[in-house]
Scaffold this active site. Structure first.
Site, PDB file in Angstrom:
ATOM      1  CB  SER A 262      58.538  42.558   5.109  1.00 10.59           C
ATOM      2  OG  SER A 262      57.313  41.852   5.005  1.00 10.59           O
ATOM      3  CG  ASP A 263      56.410  46.940   0.404  1.00 15.50           C
ATOM      4  OD1 ASP A 263      55.197  46.701   0.530  1.00 15.50           O
ATOM      5  OD2 ASP A 263      56.845  47.817  -0.367  1.00 15.50           O
ATOM      6  CB  CYS A 264      52.851  43.055   0.854  1.00 13.51           C
ATOM      7  SG  CYS A 264      51.964  43.960   2.147  1.00 13.51           S
TER       8      CYS A 264
END
Length: 744
Positions: A262-264
């Site tokens: 995932s993007d953060c």
């Protein structure tokens, strides 16, 4: 530990990963699912930080990499938008190789990880997007080819044992790369609409044709070992929770050999900002795990997955599957067994002279000559006193953009020009915002006395950046006034150099007879000042091409940034996007770029038609045509129903008729048969950068698959091949030839 099967190097990585995961209890498993994996001390498994970045050099963004007194920096290459302008696939791969060597050296010195979440391969749909500097531009084919080459440069182990490379999950990795941000992500923060709340309403036609294509190329052709999903929703569903996008497409259809991350803090964004389906924290982690998200950049998996299992919302075997994907990648990297071929890399392999030269060459190859009224190149004998003015005249940090880390050194423009003459430096503006015109007059005085004047203007991260989209396409503040007034009073020739990622409406400079030459230099990296000066003084002959359309300022008044369709929307009066669908007035087109020499093309083709067998006319697909066009008996056929083993085979001879050696970029487009509605104006299907000595020629051979080169994506998102007369166009309609597709 010698008795553990996961330590047995004679077993496959899949067998070893399975054994390792089986030995863990649930509490231990969930602590490995965040970017900061805790390890399992009782099994001898150390902790590991997954998050490192290497967008255009090893970066210290992310906790996995850092610089200190012992390793103070790493080579900072030009930002991706300028590297893309080189249109040179071998250059892109070479830079990936150099970056991965420095990364491996830093890993050996315990200052970096092995998993780098780069490159960014989102297509620049709108010129206002703040992250254009990180990407290879607006054409999905170019973006995809950049991804393939940069990923191969990062990941491939040269000379690897063929017996190990036959099975993709046994293939060794130099470092692990990650293509991001998947998918349809290109709004950061525009007039209050931000990426944490945005729902991208996307036609499936555009998904197939534009947004997904670079990622498919990255996975299938680049064999990338990771893909990152984005913050936004697509048609109401957060990308990190969409099983169709993740499990079905990336892992199923494309056969990813790696993990999905995932993007953060994307899972937190789902819960707190999207408020998706009213999910609790446990609901969200269960949903993303089942969708195919293996690793959470954040703490949600670590903190809430055990609870989701206890509540019966997700099965432990879903966790096991993700962990196996993660550990297979680490085993391919040598995290468990070591990598003898990289053991010797150390401090002497970082910031090498060869890498600094490569950084300079990359900047030189990308720089685009936009205007030249017989002004460039300047002569060092005639331009001994040089006024170098403007807010970027002494640029340092601005040249390396974002995700940049700490460079080995800076060569600012004034340093580069000092190698050619005596420099008088005046800033012209206090900063890029240029809100105070009082700095202009000293720059004018310097230009009055100088043999030549170079104005360096443009944008920086205060204008276009992650989390910051533009609202206009003009130079900030008094920059336009600075340029015009300096050009008006200058004694000698005036050259304008623009530093930016996105296009800027500089029509005023293009039309100003007092400005003899214009260059676009993107954000040219740590050696940028040297590269700019070398181009201005003719030490290097520019050959870069724009990877973006430069629109006029009024484009932003024609449609909102949040309108996702690439094609025009007549009902709303919205024009199309990118060179493929916009046919209005512009400043400079995609693929534009001049040279200090002249090139001519001649063309030879062996065959200008293809006859394809259609097993059943019921397989024919209908297309929409304008009312003046005669509809063929079989308008199109699905690519899946055709024998696509046919090529468009031709040779372009590039003749340098000028008096300087130089490089030319041969751009090959296809145009669909006349009269088909709702398709592209043209599409890029091939390109090659070629160096040609003066008064000589080079032949470039193109062999382009018929289906890949001539396909269109119809309104129902089907990949089809239209029958009829296509056109193959070289450059800006310099030469072309017809190519007929016949069905029988």
């Amino acid at each position: 530990m010698s008795s553990f099967s996961f330590c047995d190097a004679s077993l496959t990585y899949e067998e070893r990963a399975k054994d390792l995961v089986k030995r863990m209890v649930l509490h231990e498993k969930v602590r490995q699912l965040g970017n900061g994996a805790y390890g399992v001390p009782r099994l001898g498994l150390p902790k590991y930080e997954w998050w490192s970045e290497a967008l255009h050099g090893v970066s210290n963004v992310g906790p996995g990499t850092f610089f200190d007194h012992f390793v103070p920096g790493a080579t900072s290459f030009p930002t991706v938008i300028l590297m893309a302008a080189a249109f040179n696939e071998s250059l892109w791969k070479s830079i990936g190789q150099a970056v991965s060597t420095e990364a491996r050296a830093m890993y050996n010195l315990r200052r970096a990880g092995l998993t780098f979440w780069s490159p960014n391969i989102n297509v620049v749909r709108d010129p206002r997007w703040g992250r254009a500097l990180e990407t290879p531009g607006e054409d999905p084919f170019v973006v995809g080819r950049y991804a393939v080459n940069y990923v191969r440069g990062l990941q491939d182990v040269e000379g690897a044992d063929p017996r190990r490379t036959a099975d993709p999950n046994q293939r060794p990795l130099k470092v692990s790369s990650c293509c991001k941000h998947y998918a349809a992500y290109d709004v950061d923060d525009w007039l209050g609409v931000d990426r944490f709340h945005f729902d991208a309403r996307v036609r499936q036609q555009d998904m197939e044709e534009t947004f997904l294509r670079p990622f498919e190329m990255c996975v299938k052709d680049g064999d990338v070992s990771s893909v990152m999903c984005s913050y936004n929703r697509v048609d109401g569903i957060p990308t990190c929770a969409d099983p169709n996008l993740l499990k079905d497409t990336i892992r199923g259809e494309w056969d990813l050999h790696g993990y999905i991350v995932s993007d953060c803090d994307s899972i937190q964004v789902m819960v707190d900002y999207h408020k998706f389906l009213g999910d609790t924290n446990e609901d969200a982690v269960a949903r993303t795990l089942k969708a195919g998200l293996d690793l959470d950049c954040g703490v949600y998996y670590t903190n809430f997955t055990a609870g989701a299992v206890a509540e019966g919302k997700v099965r432990e075997r879903e966790i096991d599957t993700s962990l196996k994907y993660l550990y297979i990648v680490l085993m391919r990297l040598g995290f468990f067994d070591g990598s003898p071929e990289f053991k010797s890399l150390g401090k002497d392999d970082i910031c090498t002279k060869a890498n600094l030269e490569l950084a300079a060459r990359a900047a030189e190859e990308g720089i685009v000559l936009l205007k030249n009224n017989r002004t460039l190149p300047l002569s060092p004998h005639q331009a001994r006193n040089i006024a170098v003015v403007g807010p970027h005249a002494n640029a340092t940090e601005a040249m390396i953009g974002n995700y940049a880390g700490v460079p080995c050194r800076y060569t600012a423009p004034i340093d580069g020009f000092s190698r050619y003459g005596v420099v008088t430096y005046k800033e012209g503006c206090a900063d890029i915002a240029c809100k105070n015109e009082s700095f202009i007059f000293p720059a004018m005085k310097a230009a009055k006395r100088a043999d030549a004047t170079v104005i360096l203007a443009g944008l920086d991260l205060s204008v276009e950046a992650e989390g910051l989209d533009r609202t206009d396409l003009v130079l900030p503040g008094y920059q336009t006034q600075l340029i015009n007034q300096v050009a008006e009073v200058a004694k000698g020739p005036v050259v304008l150099v623009i530093l930016s990622a996105g296009g800027v409406d500089i029509s005023f400079a293009k039309e100003n007879p007092n400005i003899g030459g214009i260059l676009w230099a993107g954000y040219p990296g740590e050696e940028g000042g040297r590269a700019i000066a070398d181009v201005v003084f003719g030490h290097y002959n520019p050959g870069g091409r724009l990877p973006l359309t430069w629109h006029k300022a009024d484009y932003v008044d024609m449609l909102p940034m949040t309108s996702m369709p690439l094609r025009p929307v007549p009902s709303l009066g919205y024009p199309g996007r990118t060179y493929k669908f916009f046919n209005g007035s512009i400043v400079y087109p995609f693929g534009y770029g001049l040279s200090y020499t002249r090139f001519n093309y001649s063309l030879s083709t062996a065959k200008r038609f293809v006859d394809l067998k259609v097993e059943n006319l019921d397989y024919c697909r209908d297309l929409s045509y304008n009312h003046n066009t005669k509809r063929p008996p079989c308008p199109a056929t699905s690519i899946d129903d055709l024998d696509c083993r046919h090529d468009i085979d031709f040779v372009v001879e590039v003749m340098n008729t000028g008096h300087r050696d130089g490089s030319d970029v041969v751009l090959v487009y296809s145009k669909p048969p006349h009269g088909i509605l709702g398709t592209h104006i043209k599409q890029l299907i091939g390109f090659e950068r070629v160096f040609v000595r003066k008064q000589s020629s080079q032949k470039v051979h193109f062999k382009i698959n018929v289906c890949k080169g001539l396909e269109i994506v119809d309104y129902a998102a089907n990949h089809v091949l239209p029958s009829g007369g296509h056109s193959i166009v070289i450059g800006d309609d310099v030469v072309s030839f017809p190519f007929q597709v016949n069905f029988s």
